[in-house]
Write a protein that holds these residues in place. Structure first.
Motif, PDB file in Angstrom:
ATOM      1  N   VAL A 187      -8.414   2.774   4.883  1.00  0.00           N
ATOM      2  CA  VAL A 187      -7.853   3.212   6.088  1.00  0.00           C
ATOM      3  C   VAL A 187      -6.751   4.175   5.866  1.00  0.00           C
ATOM      4  O   VAL A 187      -6.241   4.571   4.727  1.00  0.00           O
ATOM      5  CB  VAL A 187      -6.918   1.733   6.494  1.00  0.00           C
ATOM      6  CG1 VAL A 187      -7.913   0.839   6.677  1.00  0.00           C
ATOM      7  CG2 VAL A 187      -6.040   1.216   5.619  1.00  0.00           C
ATOM      8  N   GLU A 188      -6.313   4.825   7.067  1.00  0.00           N
ATOM      9  CA  GLU A 188      -5.387   6.136   6.959  1.00  0.00           C
ATOM     10  C   GLU A 188      -3.931   5.105   7.038  1.00  0.00           C
ATOM     11  O   GLU A 188      -3.627   4.441   7.552  1.00  0.00           O
ATOM     12  CB  GLU A 188      -5.667   6.812   8.230  1.00  0.00           C
ATOM     13  CG  GLU A 188      -4.928   7.993   8.417  1.00  0.00           C
ATOM     14  CD  GLU A 188      -5.251   9.112   9.188  1.00  0.00           C
ATOM     15  OE1 GLU A 188      -4.515  10.192   9.682  1.00  0.00           O
ATOM     16  OE2 GLU A 188      -6.153   8.578  10.188  1.00  0.00           O
ATOM     17  N   ARG A 189      -3.227   5.639   6.156  1.00  0.00           N
ATOM     18  CA  ARG A 189      -1.683   5.697   5.957  1.00  0.00           C
ATOM     19  C   ARG A 189      -0.683   6.135   7.156  1.00  0.00           C
ATOM     20  O   ARG A 189      -1.131   7.171   7.299  1.00  0.00           O
ATOM     21  CB  ARG A 189      -1.119   5.893   4.684  1.00  0.00           C
ATOM     22  CG  ARG A 189      -1.924   5.106   3.712  1.00  0.00           C
ATOM     23  CD  ARG A 189      -1.207   5.651   2.395  1.00  0.00           C
ATOM     24  NE  ARG A 189       0.115   5.560   2.335  1.00  0.00           N
ATOM     25  CZ  ARG A 189       1.079   6.174   1.467  1.00  0.00           C
ATOM     26  NH1 ARG A 189       0.570   7.031   0.652  1.00  0.00           N
ATOM     27  NH2 ARG A 189       2.399   5.764   1.348  1.00  0.00           N
ATOM     28  N   PRO A 190       0.060   5.329   7.746  1.00  0.00           N
ATOM     29  CA  PRO A 190       0.715   6.025   8.642  1.00  0.00           C
ATOM     30  C   PRO A 190       1.645   7.335   8.450  1.00  0.00           C
ATOM     31  O   PRO A 190       1.933   8.246   8.988  1.00  0.00           O
ATOM     32  CB  PRO A 190       1.828   4.688   9.271  1.00  0.00           C
ATOM     33  CG  PRO A 190       1.083   3.597   8.693  1.00  0.00           C
ATOM     34  CD  PRO A 190       0.426   3.964   7.625  1.00  0.00           C
ATOM     35  N   THR A 191       2.057   7.232   7.017  1.00  0.00           N
ATOM     36  CA  THR A 191       2.960   8.281   6.272  1.00  0.00           C
ATOM     37  C   THR A 191       2.193   9.465   5.878  1.00  0.00           C
ATOM     38  O   THR A 191       2.341  10.281   5.317  1.00  0.00           O
ATOM     39  CB  THR A 191       3.695   7.876   5.382  1.00  0.00           C
ATOM     40  OG1 THR A 191       2.953   7.081   4.415  1.00  0.00           O
ATOM     41  CG2 THR A 191       4.790   6.927   5.820  1.00  0.00           C
ATOM     42  N   GLY A 192       0.630   9.551   6.099  1.00  0.00           N
ATOM     43  CA  GLY A 192      -0.631  10.345   5.421  1.00  0.00           C
ATOM     44  C   GLY A 192      -1.036   9.691   4.416  1.00  0.00           C
ATOM     45  O   GLY A 192      -0.685   9.234   3.568  1.00  0.00           O
ATOM     46  N   GLY A 193      -2.111  10.308   3.942  1.00  0.00           N
ATOM     47  CA  GLY A 193      -3.079   9.949   2.871  1.00  0.00           C
ATOM     48  C   GLY A 193      -3.718   8.895   3.320  1.00  0.00           C
ATOM     49  O   GLY A 193      -3.804   8.273   4.512  1.00  0.00           O
ATOM     50  N   MET A 194      -4.574   8.209   2.310  1.00  0.00           N
ATOM     51  CA  MET A 194      -5.431   7.084   2.591  1.00  0.00           C
ATOM     52  C   MET A 194      -5.101   5.910   1.705  1.00  0.00           C
ATOM     53  O   MET A 194      -4.434   5.945   0.761  1.00  0.00           O
ATOM     54  CB  MET A 194      -6.775   7.453   2.163  1.00  0.00           C
ATOM     55  CG  MET A 194      -7.488   8.282   3.232  1.00  0.00           C
ATOM     56  SD  MET A 194      -7.725   8.073   4.665  1.00  0.00           S
ATOM     57  CE  MET A 194      -9.008   6.627   4.823  1.00  0.00           C
ATOM     58  N   ARG A 195      -5.547   4.656   2.226  1.00  0.00           N
ATOM     59  CA  ARG A 195      -5.138   3.614   1.497  1.00  0.00           C
ATOM     60  C   ARG A 195      -6.601   2.950   1.272  1.00  0.00           C
ATOM     61  O   ARG A 195      -7.296   2.529   2.253  1.00  0.00           O
ATOM     62  CB  ARG A 195      -4.458   2.493   2.092  1.00  0.00           C
ATOM     63  CG  ARG A 195      -4.343   1.005   1.272  1.00  0.00           C
ATOM     64  CD  ARG A 195      -3.261   0.188   1.938  1.00  0.00           C
ATOM     65  NE  ARG A 195      -2.080   0.357   1.457  1.00  0.00           N
ATOM     66  CZ  ARG A 195      -0.935  -0.429   1.512  1.00  0.00           C
ATOM     67  NH1 ARG A 195      -1.329  -1.549   2.145  1.00  0.00           N
ATOM     68  NH2 ARG A 195       0.200  -0.014   1.151  1.00  0.00           N
ATOM     69  N   PHE A 196      -6.805   2.814  -0.187  1.00  0.00           N
ATOM     70  CA  PHE A 196      -8.004   1.761  -0.476  1.00  0.00           C
ATOM     71  C   PHE A 196      -7.536   0.339  -0.807  1.00  0.00           C
ATOM     72  O   PHE A 196      -6.709   0.398  -1.614  1.00  0.00           O
ATOM     73  CB  PHE A 196      -8.837   2.540  -1.671  1.00  0.00           C
ATOM     74  CG  PHE A 196      -9.845   1.702  -2.436  1.00  0.00           C
ATOM     75  CD1 PHE A 196     -11.186   1.644  -1.875  1.00  0.00           C
ATOM     76  CD2 PHE A 196      -9.353   1.112  -3.612  1.00  0.00           C
ATOM     77  CE1 PHE A 196     -11.971   0.996  -2.491  1.00  0.00           C
ATOM     78  CE2 PHE A 196     -10.310   0.154  -4.147  1.00  0.00           C
ATOM     79  CZ  PHE A 196     -11.500   0.060  -3.782  1.00  0.00           C
TER      80      PHE A 196
END
Length: 576
Positions: free
Chosen positions: A554-563
């Motif tokens: 999923v996409e993080r609200p602050t940028g980047g991705m979360r696995f």
């Protein structure tokens, strides 16, 4: 050049298979087209034959109708006049030569209500002499104006009699007439009388329909009389279903009303006779005119199920459904073949891309290792710190090669066999972080831990560690220099969640389902700086599935991705 190399990579088999599949579709389409055209031509020829039978039947009916009408007129009403013989004007008999009741077989009505007038119309003066009464003025006008023209028509000259249907005040009736010619075929006079033949009296039509045989001998069971021939009996023995084709047996043969409908219409296309009443209509019909008898036309409509008795093999059924099934089958076969061919081409492309990626990924660390080994072997390190730095790089690149080989071996394993036991996910996360920290620091990245202990789940510690290493490697490769990578673990009752946050560019939503496929790389090329064989996340998904876990990006609200890796919690055991 690129096309030629691809052709060499694919080989001739895909091209031959594609051409063969395309040829199957084309040949099937042409065969279906030709089959449908042939079937249509056969059907049209059979229908044309059946219509000719119907036309011939109508001709037979009109012929017999002419004979019946001739017997009524020339041999009964006009027997004393002999209209077929030449006359001289001085010898013309008066209209009383016509019997007072010209045709006793007609059933027009009571004599008191149906007075019969007789007339003689002399030519060229068109003077009319009546006996036995006079017609209505409208009928008298027709006799004066129209009868001379009709009597001089070609067919009346041949038949020497005619009937005209008229609308009288009391209903429809008939004017019967017969011309008298001289030796030079000049019309001298016209004799006639009031009649109802063909409009009120239809006995002749009934007799014609009942006794005239109009069907050919190959129609089994059809008879017009009560005599059954030996041939007919033999045919019934061979084909016992022939008499049952209409739903019942006929001991004396199939009557006409079971085979056809006879309709007789006048010049205004009004039906004056139909047998059977309300009988079946069809497209297999024939029509023959009998103009000088009231402008009538005889229509014969054959029942559709009689067609099989008149044409060998019957009317061919349409091959459209079967032909379309054949064409659809060939198209489906071609689609399946092209899908298989496409899959094979994609497999070839994946293999080429895999080999190129692995070669590219191997080349960089091997070159690094070779370069620093040569520096150490030649003693070109100036200080001890440079020597340690070289050994550190060699060690790091060796770990990178080991990780790559593990990825390749994992992708080559058809089924992942893992043990399921209680494992402390936090301990595994700490171990993986310690292993990956040197590689992260070499890329000027920092790893933070947000874990709780204990977090016991059911799984394989080696598989969990491999999942973390692969995810951390992706985060390091695609993330910016100096980023912070966070590893988190939470115990949420029945589920233990392990996640990794990065500060990279993220993955487009349209590509998130594809990143779990082998050899897929988001924007990866052989010339980019990230390298990789596109196997990391595919192995992650397979390992997670083998442990009955779920993975998510999923996409993080602050940028980047979360696995996120979700594993089943272990409530009854403790990690060893």
């Amino acid at each position: 050049m690129c096309i030629a190399s691809k052709m060499r990579a694919y080989g001739a088999r895909p091209l031959l298979l594609g051409g063969a599949l395309l040829g199957i579709v084309v040949v099937s389409a042409l065969a279906v087209r030709e089959s449908m055209h042939n079937a249509q031509r056969r059907k049209e020829a059979a229908e044309r034959t059946v219509r000719e039978y119907a036309r011939f039947a109508s001709y037979i009916y009109t012929t017999r109708a002419y004979l019946f009408a001739r017997d009524r007129t020339l041999f009964q009403a006009y027997v004393a006049l002999h209209p077929s013989e030449p006359w001289v004007r001085s010898a013309l008999p008066p209209p009383t030569a016509i019997p007072a009741i010209p045709d006793t077989t007609e059933r027009c009505g009571p004599a008191a209500n149906w007075p019969i007038y007789r007339f003689r119309l002399d030519m060229p003066s068109r003077s009319v002499t009546y006996v036995g009464g006079r017609p209505a003025p409208s009928i008298a006008a027709i006799i004066h104006d129209s009868i001379p023209q009709l009597a001089d028509a070609r067919w009346v000259r041949l038949a020497r009699f005619g009937y005209l249907f008229v609308d009288a005040p009391g209903g429809r009736e008939t004017v019967a007439y017969a011309p008298a010619y001289d030796s030079s075929s000049k019309l001298l006079a016209v004799y006639g009388y009031r009649s109802c033949y063909g409009v009120r009296d239809t006995m002749d039509y009934n007799a014609i329909y009942r006794v005239v045989k109009v069907m050919p001998p190959m129609a089994p069971g059809y008879t017009g009389d009560s005599v059954r021939s030996t041939q007919d009996t033999a045919h019934r023995a061979v084909d016992p279903t022939s008499e049952k084709m209409m739903g019942r047996k006929f001991p004396m043969g199939v009557p006409a009303e079971s085979l056809l409908t006879l309709t007789i219409s006048d010049a205004q296309h009004r039906t004056i006779y139909e047998a059977p009443k309300g009988g079946p209509k069809s497209n297999y019909y024939g029509e023959s005119p009998l103009g000088y008898i009231g402008g009538t036309a005889f229509w014969v409509a054959l029942r559709p199920d009689v067609a099989r008795l008149l044409v060998a093999g019957g009317i061919p059924e349409s091959h459209f459904p079967a032909s379309m099934v054949l064409l659809a089958g060939s198209i489906i076969l071609a689609i399946a073949g092209f899908a298989s061919l496409r899959s094979e081409i994609r497999l070839v492309n994946s293999r080429q891309r895999f080999l190129a990626n692995v070669s590219h990924e191997l080349r960089t660390p091997l070159q690094q290792i070779l370069m620093f080994v040569q520096l150490l072997r030649l003693g070109r390190t100036r200080t001890e710190s440079e020597r340690d730095r070289s050994l550190e790089i060699i060690e790091r690149e060796t770990h990178r090669l080991i990780a790559l080989s593990n990825s390749v071996m994992g992708a080559a394993t058809p089924e992942v066999q893992l043990r399921s036991a209680p494992v402390d996910v936090t301990t595994v996360a700490l171990t993986a972080a310690d292993f990956f920290t040197p590689l992260a620091e070499a890329r000027k990245m920092r790893i933070e831990l947000d874990v709780v202990s204990p977090a016991i789940a059911r799984g394989d510690p080696g598989a969990i560690r491999q999942i973390l290493i692969n995810v951390l490697d992706n985060a390091a490769k695609y993330g910016p220099i100096g980023q912070t990578i966070t590893i988190g673990v939470r115990n949420e009752g029945k589920v233990v969640r392990l996640w990794v946050d990065d500060c990279g560019p993220g993955i487009p939503a349209s590509e998130r389902d594809n990143v779990w496929k082998p050899f897929f790389r988001v924007g990866g090329t052989l010339d980019d700086s990230t390298g990789g064989a596109g196997l990391g996340l595919a192995i992650v998904r397979d390992l997670a599935t083998a442990m009955h876990g779920d993975v998510e990006l999923v996409e993080r609200p602050t940028g980047g991705m979360r696995f996120t890796l979700s594993l089943q919690g272990s409530q009854n055991g403790a990690a060893p």
